[in-house]
Design an enzyme around this catalytic site. Structure first.
Site, short mmCIF file in Angstrom:
data_model
loop_
_atom_site.label_atom_id
_atom_site.label_comp_id
_atom_site.label_asym_id
_atom_site.label_seq_id
_atom_site.Cartn_x
_atom_site.Cartn_y
_atom_site.Cartn_z
CE LYS A 170 -3.52 2.80 0.51
NZ LYS A 170 -4.54 3.08 -0.49
CE LYS A 238 -4.04 7.71 7.09
NZ LYS A 238 -3.87 6.43 6.44
#
Ligand code: NAP
Length: 292
Positions: A170, A238
């Protein structure tokens, strides 16, 4: 299958709805009652806390925000681990640091709970359509148990490797999509400031080597100036932070990801954090003397 679901936001809500549509018995928990209500209306049952979900579920899924949130629902007070259900498979589908995922896995293992990290790509559109790409790290046995749930939410489901491997995939995905969204914004801003219609430029580029899903989908939303999330800019900040922290730990040179991370820092600092990540176009416009 009896499935528990925690975190019913932009992504979690449609993913949970697809589990119900797939015929699974769904139990949900959210910290805000208004987040839980649409699922209760659709036929799910509600729980008082994550531990109550863990007591009854065979597979328990979280889709929250960052590592401290996953730690709270899995390991905190009234968290999943406190239910003491050995044999449970807990699956976190949020995007968090690979090292944090490995830490959570080993702490849950001590309570007899098998943990998978299974972050996704495909955005809200993919969550609604049940066509997400799901990248999984953890044991084969846990992956096989959770597979029927994954099949309701995604199309491209890959068991990448051991614990943390899903989150590594990811993070790699976020390098490509983060740099990609910045690149598309730069190209469209360049066209507009050169006095050429950016919509026509996008159309021309779609037929050649510059084609990408990001140019097609995000490019169109930039032209429409549709900055409603989608994927909030602070979430992409983030994710770029996860990438850069890993790069620091590994001593890696990631120059494009580093520049992109700085742009997302500036988005949050400019008050664009709650807007979709495609609002990076606005930041570029401001930096180029435009209105943004
Ligand atoms: P979101 O709309 O903000 O939803 C997050 C949900 O998690 C909210 O419903 C929130 O609850 C809940 N939550 C957060 N912290 C919690 C905590 N400590 N305890 C209990 N509940 C908590 O975000 P999202 O866009 O769905 O993103 C969720 C995750 O998916 C993130 O890790 C993100 O990076 C990842 N992701 C997002 C996308 C996308 O396009 N949006 C794509 C791929 C991956 P409340 O409702 O009570 O506030």
């Amino acid at each position: 299958m009896r499935i528990g679901f925690i975190g019913l936001g932009i992504m979690g809500r449609p993913m949970a709805l697809n589990l119900l549509r797939g015929g699974h018995q769904l139990m949900v928990w959210a910290r805000r009652a208004e987040s839980m209500q649409p699922l209760l209306d659709a036929g799910a049952t509600g729980a008082a806390n994550p531990a109550e979900l863990a007591e009854q579920a065979e597979v328990l899924i979280s889709m929250v925000a960052d590592a401290p949130d996953v730690e709270q629902v899995m390991l905190g007070e009234n968290g999943v681990a406190s239910a003491g259900r050995t044999g449970l498979v807990a699956v976190d589908m949020s995007t968090i640091r690979p090292a944090a995922a490995r830490g959570i896995a080993s702490r849950l293992q001590a309570s007899g709970i098998d943990f998978l990290d299974a972050p996704v790509s495909g955005g809200e559109v993919g969550a609604v359509a049940g066509t997400l790409s799901i990248m999984v790290g953890g044991s084969t046995a846990a992956f096989d148990t959770a597979r029927p749930a994954f099949a309701c939410m995604g199309r491209n489901i890959v068991h990448v490797g051991d614990s943390g491997a899903g989150q590594v995939a990811k993070a790699a995905n976020q390098i490509v999509t983060g740099v990609g969204v910045l690149t598309v914004a730069e190209a469209l801003n360049f066209a507009a400031r050169s006095g050429v219609d950016p919509a026509r430029v996008r159309e021309a580029l779609l037929g050649g080597f510059a084609y990408s899903k990001i140019l097609e989908n995000h490019g169109q939303r930039m032209l429409d100036r549709n900055f409603k999330p989608g994927f909030k800019s602070w979430m992409h900040q983030k994710d770029m932070n996860i990438v850069m922290q890993s790069a620091h730990e590994l001593g890696l040179c990631l120059p494009l990801a580093a520049a992109t991370a700085q742009m997302f820092n500036a988005m949050v600092g400019s008050g664009l954090g709650e807007e979709d990540s495609i609002a990076i176009l606005k930041l570029l416009e401001r930096l180029s003397g435009g209105e943004g």
